[in-house]
Design an enzyme around this catalytic site. Structure first.
Site, mmCIF file in Angstrom:
data_model
loop_
_atom_site.group_PDB
_atom_site.id
_atom_site.type_symbol
_atom_site.label_atom_id
_atom_site.label_comp_id
_atom_site.label_asym_id
_atom_site.label_seq_id
_atom_site.Cartn_x
_atom_site.Cartn_y
_atom_site.Cartn_z
ATOM 1 N N GLY A 77 -11.167 89.723 -26.160
ATOM 2 C CA GLY A 77 -10.571 91.057 -26.204
ATOM 3 C C GLY A 77 -11.571 92.096 -26.706
ATOM 4 O O GLY A 77 -11.580 93.236 -26.230
ATOM 5 N N SER A 78 -12.407 91.712 -27.630
ATOM 6 C CA SER A 78 -13.412 92.655 -28.157
ATOM 7 C C SER A 78 -14.357 93.084 -27.044
ATOM 8 O O SER A 78 -14.687 94.265 -26.914
ATOM 9 C CB SER A 78 -14.212 92.011 -29.298
ATOM 10 O OG SER A 78 -13.351 91.643 -30.342
ATOM 11 N N ASN A 132 -1.959 95.633 -33.926
ATOM 12 C CA ASN A 132 -2.124 94.252 -34.371
ATOM 13 C C ASN A 132 -1.653 94.031 -35.805
ATOM 14 O O ASN A 132 -1.313 92.922 -36.178
ATOM 15 C CB ASN A 132 -3.580 93.806 -34.233
ATOM 16 C CG ASN A 132 -4.565 94.833 -34.706
ATOM 17 O OD1 ASN A 132 -4.548 95.985 -34.269
ATOM 18 N ND2 ASN A 132 -5.432 94.440 -35.612
ATOM 19 N N GLN A 143 -2.412 92.674 -28.074
ATOM 20 C CA GLN A 143 -1.252 92.115 -28.800
ATOM 21 C C GLN A 143 0.028 92.170 -27.958
ATOM 22 O O GLN A 143 1.028 91.569 -28.330
ATOM 23 C CB GLN A 143 -1.032 92.884 -30.111
ATOM 24 C CG GLN A 143 -2.126 92.680 -31.139
ATOM 25 C CD GLN A 143 -2.098 91.287 -31.774
ATOM 26 O OE1 GLN A 143 -1.101 90.570 -31.736
ATOM 27 N NE2 GLN A 143 -3.225 90.895 -32.347
ATOM 28 N N ALA A 168 -6.774 85.911 -24.122
ATOM 29 C CA ALA A 168 -5.906 84.748 -23.860
ATOM 30 C C ALA A 168 -5.363 84.085 -25.121
ATOM 31 O O ALA A 168 -4.246 83.563 -25.119
ATOM 32 C CB ALA A 168 -6.683 83.716 -23.037
ATOM 33 N N THR A 204 -22.366 82.410 -15.571
ATOM 34 C CA THR A 204 -21.513 81.318 -15.080
ATOM 35 C C THR A 204 -20.167 81.362 -15.803
ATOM 36 O O THR A 204 -20.109 81.473 -17.025
ATOM 37 C CB THR A 204 -22.223 79.968 -15.313
ATOM 38 O OG1 THR A 204 -23.461 80.039 -14.622
ATOM 39 C CG2 THR A 204 -21.407 78.801 -14.798
ATOM 40 N N CYS A 215 -10.293 92.925 -45.162
ATOM 41 C CA CYS A 215 -10.125 92.370 -43.819
ATOM 42 C C CYS A 215 -11.368 91.589 -43.417
ATOM 43 O O CYS A 215 -12.168 91.205 -44.248
ATOM 44 C CB CYS A 215 -9.838 93.486 -42.835
ATOM 45 S SG CYS A 215 -11.130 94.706 -42.826
#
Ligand code: PLP
Length: 395
Positions: free
Chosen positions: A73-74, A153, A181, A202, A239, A327
Site C-alpha cells: 500500500g505504501s 487507519n 483500510q 492485500a 518479475t 507510532c
C-alpha cells in the site's frame, strides 16, 4: 492461568485464511515459472496473473488493464509522485489532501512540496471528517490532484468519497483515494464514486503481505515508476510476485463475496466492544465517528493512562492491540490523527485501537471487556497524572 489469545489488531494486518493459502500454494511450489517465459510453466503463471487482475478489477468495478500490481500500500501511495511531471507541465501545481492521511501519503506530498508543488492539508472535525465546503473552497485554477483517504487507519472514519469524487470529476481534477483500510470491508466502486486512482494492500483483507494495487483510470497519462522489462505494461518492471498476487486475487474475491455478512457480524462485535468498554471504564471516550466508521474499528481514549503501558499489559493478558501514541516512527509525539481531532496530548497518549475481523467472537470481545478495565484501573492507581486530575476534580 489464562491462555486466551485475542488478536484485535486487524487494521495493522490480518491472518491469511486457508482458502487464500491454498490458492497461493501451487505458485510457491510446482508452478514456479516466470510469468514472462513462453513455455507452459511460465504461461501458467501468466494466466494466474490474468485471473488475479480480473478478480481485483471486478471487486473495484474497474477494468483489468487499469490495475497495476505493486509491492504494498505504501508503494501505491508513492505512485502519486509519478504524475508530478505531467501536472507541472499543465501548470497544475496545487494539490489537496487531508492532515489525517497515512505517512506513505503525507511524506509523498512533502516530497512534492520540495519539488515546487503547493499542498493544502484539509483539517478534520472532532469525528475525523473533512468538510466538503472547506474542500470546495480549497480548489483553485491550479489544483490538479486531490488525494483523500477512504477510511482512516486509526479511527476508522469513512470520508464522503462519492461527494468528493463528483466534485473532482466535474472540475476535471484527478482524484486519488488511499483505500487501504476500506477495500474488502466496505463497498468501493471506482466508477460510481468517480475515483481516478486508488491504493490498496492485500494484507488488510486476509491476503499476503508485500502485495498491493495502484488503480489508475484509463486515459490518465501515467509515467513509469520502475524502468526495466515489460511487466505491468512497462510501468512497473520487475518479475511479478505471482503467489502473492494470486493470494490477493483470492482474498479480494472472498472479501467482496462475504462483505455484507462480515460487516454485519463485525459491526455488532465492535458495538458490543465499544459499549462494554465505555460502560466499564470511567473517563473513557470513543474517537472517530460512531456511524460512518469501518466495521471493525474501536479507538478509545482512557484518560490518565499511557497507551504504551496499557498495550504491554494487554499483551501479557493475551490481547493484541495498538496505541495512538508513539507510532512506527518511534517518536514520542502522539498520533497526528488524534491530534488533528483536537485532542489534548494526554488524551491522545491514553488511546488504544482495537480492530476486529470476522474471525473474532463474542467471547473475544467479552474477554477484552472483562480484562481491560482492571488494567486501566491499576495503571491509573500508579499514575501521577491521574492523581492530579482527580485532585483537580475534587477542588
Ligand atoms: N495507507 C493506509 C491507510 C494504511 O493503513 C496502510 C497500512 O497500515 C498503508 C497505507 C500502507 O500499506 P502497506 O502496509 O501495505 O505498505
Amino acid at each position: 492461568m489464562n491462555n486466551r489469545i485475542v488478536y484485535a489488531d486487524n487494521a495493522a494486518t490480518t491472518r491469511i485464511t486457508e482458502p487464500v493459502l491454498q490458492a497461493m500454494m501451487p505458485y510457491l511450489t510446482e508452478n514456479y515459472g516466470n510469468a514472462s517465459s513462453l513455455y507452459s510453466l511460465g504461461v501458467k503463471s501468466a494466466l494466474a496473473l490474468d485471473k488475479a487482475r480480473k478478480q481485483v478489477s471486478s471487486a473495484l468495478n474497474a477494468e483489468p488493464f487499469e490495475i497495476i500490481f505493486t509491492g504494498c500500500g505504501s508503494e501505491s501511495d508513492n505512485w502519486l509522485k509519478v504524475f508530478a511531471k505531467t501536472l507541472a507541465k499543465r501548470g497544475k501545481t496545487h494539490l489537496i489532501t487531508t492532515c489525517v492521511e497515512h505517512h506513505a501519503l503525507l511524506h509523498s506530498m512533502a516530497r512534492l512540496e520540495k519539488e515546487g508543488f503547493t499542498v493544502t492539508y484539509l483539517p478534520v472535525n472532532k469525528d475525523g471528517f473533512i468538510s466538503v465546503e472547506d474542500f470546495k473552497n480549497a480548489i483553485t485554477e491550479k489544483t490538479g490532484l486531490v488525494s483523500i483517504m477512504f477510511a482512516n487507519n486509526e479511527i476508522g472514519t469513512i470520508q464522503p468519497i462519492p461527494e468528493i469524487g463528483a466534485i473532482c470529476r466535474e472540475k476535471g481534477i484527478w482524484f486519488h483515494t488511499d483505500a487501504v483500510q476500506a477495500v474488502g470491508h466496505v463497498p468501493v466502486d471506482v466508477k460510481a464514486m468517480n475515483i481516478d486512482m486508488l491504493s490498496l494492500s492485500a494484507h488488510k483483507f486476509h491476503g499476503p503481505k508485500g502485495v498491493g494495487v495502484f488503480y489508475c483510470r484509463k486515459g490518465i497519462p501515467m509515467d513509469n515508476l520502475i524502468d526495466g522489462g515489460g511487466q505491468e505494461r512497462g510501468k512497473r518492471a520487475g518479475t511479478e510476485n505471482v503467489a502473492g498476487i494470486v493470494g490477493m486475487g483470492a482474498a479480494i474475491e472472498i472479501a467482496v463475496a462475504h462483505m455484507d455478512e462480515h460487516a454485519k457480524k463485525v459491526t455488532a462485535l465492535r458495538n458490543r466492544l465499544i459499549d462494554g468498554l465505555l460502560a466499564a471504564v470511567p473517563k473513557s471516550h470513543l474517537n472517530g465517528s460512531r456511524e460512518n466508521r469501518l466495521p471493525g474499528n474501536a479507538n478509545i481514549s482512557f484518560v490518565g493512562v499511557e497507551g504504551e503501558s496499557l498495550l504491554l499489559r494487554l499483551d501479557q493478558a493475551g490481547i493484541m492491540a495498538s496505541s495512538g501514541s508513539a507510532c512506527a516512527s518511534a517518536s514520542l509525539d502522539p498520533s497526528h490523527v488524534l491530534m488533528a481531532l483536537g485532542m489534548r496530548h494526554e488524551e491522545a497518549h491514553g488511546s488504544v485501537r482495537l480492530t476486529l475481523s470476522e474471525e473474532n467472537t463474542e467471547e473475544d470481545v467479552d474477554y477484552i471487556i472483562q480484562t481491560l478495565p482492571g488494567i486501566v484501573a491499576s495503571l491509573r492507581a500508579m499514575s501521577p497524572l491521574w492523581e492530579s486530575m482527580m485532585n483537580k476534580n475534587q477542588d
